[in-house]
Design a protein around this motif. Sequence first.
Motif, PDB file in Angstrom:
ATOM      1  N   THR A  24      32.434  48.942  57.010  1.00 51.62           N
ATOM      2  CA  THR A  24      33.162  50.197  56.823  1.00 51.62           C
ATOM      3  C   THR A  24      33.295  50.529  55.340  1.00 51.62           C
ATOM      4  N   SER A  25      33.466  49.513  54.506  1.00 49.92           N
ATOM      5  CA  SER A  25      33.598  49.766  53.063  1.00 49.92           C
ATOM      6  C   SER A  25      32.334  50.377  52.482  1.00 49.92           C
ATOM      7  N   ASN A  26      31.160  50.060  53.061  1.00 44.11           N
ATOM      8  CA  ASN A  26      29.924  50.684  52.606  1.00 44.11           C
ATOM      9  C   ASN A  26      29.909  52.173  52.937  1.00 44.11           C
ATOM     10  N   TYR A  27      30.535  52.529  54.065  1.00 42.31           N
ATOM     11  CA  TYR A  27      30.598  53.947  54.425  1.00 42.31           C
ATOM     12  C   TYR A  27      31.547  54.716  53.507  1.00 42.31           C
TER      13      TYR A  27
ATOM     14  N   LEU B  74      38.964  49.072  44.016  1.00 45.39           N
ATOM     15  CA  LEU B  74      39.737  47.867  44.340  1.00 45.39           C
ATOM     16  C   LEU B  74      38.842  46.802  44.983  1.00 45.39           C
ATOM     17  N   ILE B  75      37.946  47.230  45.844  1.00 40.01           N
ATOM     18  CA  ILE B  75      37.010  46.291  46.471  1.00 40.01           C
ATOM     19  C   ILE B  75      36.155  45.613  45.399  1.00 40.01           C
ATOM     20  N   LYS B  76      35.722  46.380  44.416  1.00 45.00           N
ATOM     21  CA  LYS B  76      34.917  45.814  43.329  1.00 45.00           C
ATOM     22  C   LYS B  76      35.721  44.794  42.523  1.00 45.00           C
ATOM     23  N   ARG B  77      37.032  44.962  42.514  1.00 47.41           N
ATOM     24  CA  ARG B  77      37.895  44.016  41.790  1.00 47.41           C
ATOM     25  C   ARG B  77      38.263  42.808  42.646  1.00 47.41           C
ATOM     26  N   GLY B  78      37.655  42.699  43.824  1.00 50.33           N
ATOM     27  CA  GLY B  78      37.850  41.520  44.659  1.00 50.33           C
ATOM     28  C   GLY B  78      38.865  41.666  45.766  1.00 50.33           C
ATOM     29  N   TYR B  79      39.316  42.901  46.044  1.00 51.10           N
ATOM     30  CA  TYR B  79      40.301  43.120  47.097  1.00 51.10           C
ATOM     31  C   TYR B  79      39.628  43.153  48.462  1.00 51.10           C
ATOM     32  N   ASN B  80      40.280  42.570  49.451  1.00 52.00           N
ATOM     33  CA  ASN B  80      39.888  42.717  50.844  1.00 52.00           C
ATOM     34  C   ASN B  80      39.931  44.214  51.200  1.00 52.00           C
TER      35      ASN B  80
ATOM     36  N   GLU C 136      43.720  33.914  41.048  1.00 53.04           N
ATOM     37  CA  GLU C 136      43.101  33.224  42.172  1.00 53.04           C
ATOM     38  C   GLU C 136      43.987  33.086  43.403  1.00 53.04           C
ATOM     39  N   ASP C 137      45.310  33.278  43.257  1.00 49.49           N
ATOM     40  CA  ASP C 137      46.177  33.206  44.443  1.00 49.49           C
ATOM     41  C   ASP C 137      45.920  34.367  45.397  1.00 49.49           C
ATOM     42  N   LYS C 138      45.413  35.478  44.860  1.00 52.47           N
ATOM     43  CA  LYS C 138      45.003  36.649  45.651  1.00 52.47           C
ATOM     44  C   LYS C 138      46.103  37.194  46.561  1.00 52.47           C
TER      45      LYS C 138
END
Length: 382
Positions: free
Chosen positions: A216-219, A241-247, A297-299
């Motif tokens: 879905t993120s690709n869409y 945000l996804i590029k920064r490592g977010y779910n 890293e605790d995310k």
Amino acid sequence: MVNETVKSVSTQNEDATNANQDVTMVISKMQKALRIKPASEFKPDYGNDKEKMSFLADKTKDIEREISNIVQNNDLYGAVGVSGNVVINLREAAKNGIHVYGMEVNREHGKDERQTGESLLSDGAQMWLNVITYKVAKLYGFGIKKLANDKDDKHSPQDEDIVLLDGHGRMNFLMQYDVNDWPVVYAHFPSKDALSYYNLSKVMETINVNIKTWTTSNYVQKRILQEGDKTHEGWVRINNLIKRGYNYQAACQLTTLGTDRVMKKDVNGGDAEHIFSNYNDAVYVSEILINRFGEKEDKVVKTKEFTKEVSFLWQKLQKIGGNSYATENMVEFIKCLPEDKVIEIKRAKKTNDGVSKDVNRTKILNALFKDFITHKNIQLGN
């Protein structure tokens, strides 16, 4: 006796007729299945969207002029015109000062970048790249970015610079080396569709979606490409945000203050104003949250359960006082979190009895929130 014989013959004839009809139907279906669709029937479906077709017609003329310009400046690009398109020698162009950029919206590359890049240097570039110029990228409202391994921090994008539609990983690998050490890398402009339009958003979809099943993120990226500079900034924020490592779900919750991800059907055709109706509040609350917990890293804020709980608590406040009331109190709550509790949330782990660290984090958050609303004399109700 005669009547019975006639009746028997009639029944036999009827059965034969039905059998023949069945055979005919089977043959007809087989013929349809075996029929090769004429090439002329393969066309993009633009329906009656005259605005879309007018846009594509105008941009097609612009790209045709740009291709002609590159062919005329063949020494600069090491270019050769071919059947209305152009082939560019990227190594030659780079030597002549042409800069290579990537698309801002582009799928991230996996572990194969190094392997593919090493193959370029040892075995040569066997596959050509797909490119446009920065001038064309601006016409479509496409954002661009400097490749990660590009060491030139002084160059600002110029109209004549090259922007990759395909080949980000390969070129990023080569950027580690001096241009004189590059192999010869050829690139060409994308092809027109069956109606003779340059539809670059569709080109990007075709390049990517046929390689690997989209998430879905690709869409989200696809929608940004399709809408260009008209896209809602909420989509851009989710993507960043996804590029920064977010779910993906966390990115959605931090951008909508919803308690779930933005579903595929809404990404593909939902009303952005409705989806991002709480956008300004979401940005304010989430930036305070990110500032308080960090992105290490605790995310904590990069995963879905903790951000889901923050959205849930904000919605409780919203029900009794509206957006401004909810945001004001939620920001105050986050800012007033005791430092030792912030650390406790970050360091939360799965317990011996099987309770996950996410559940433990939300338990701590909820206990703190209960203390906060009690102190503020806020009655949430059911």
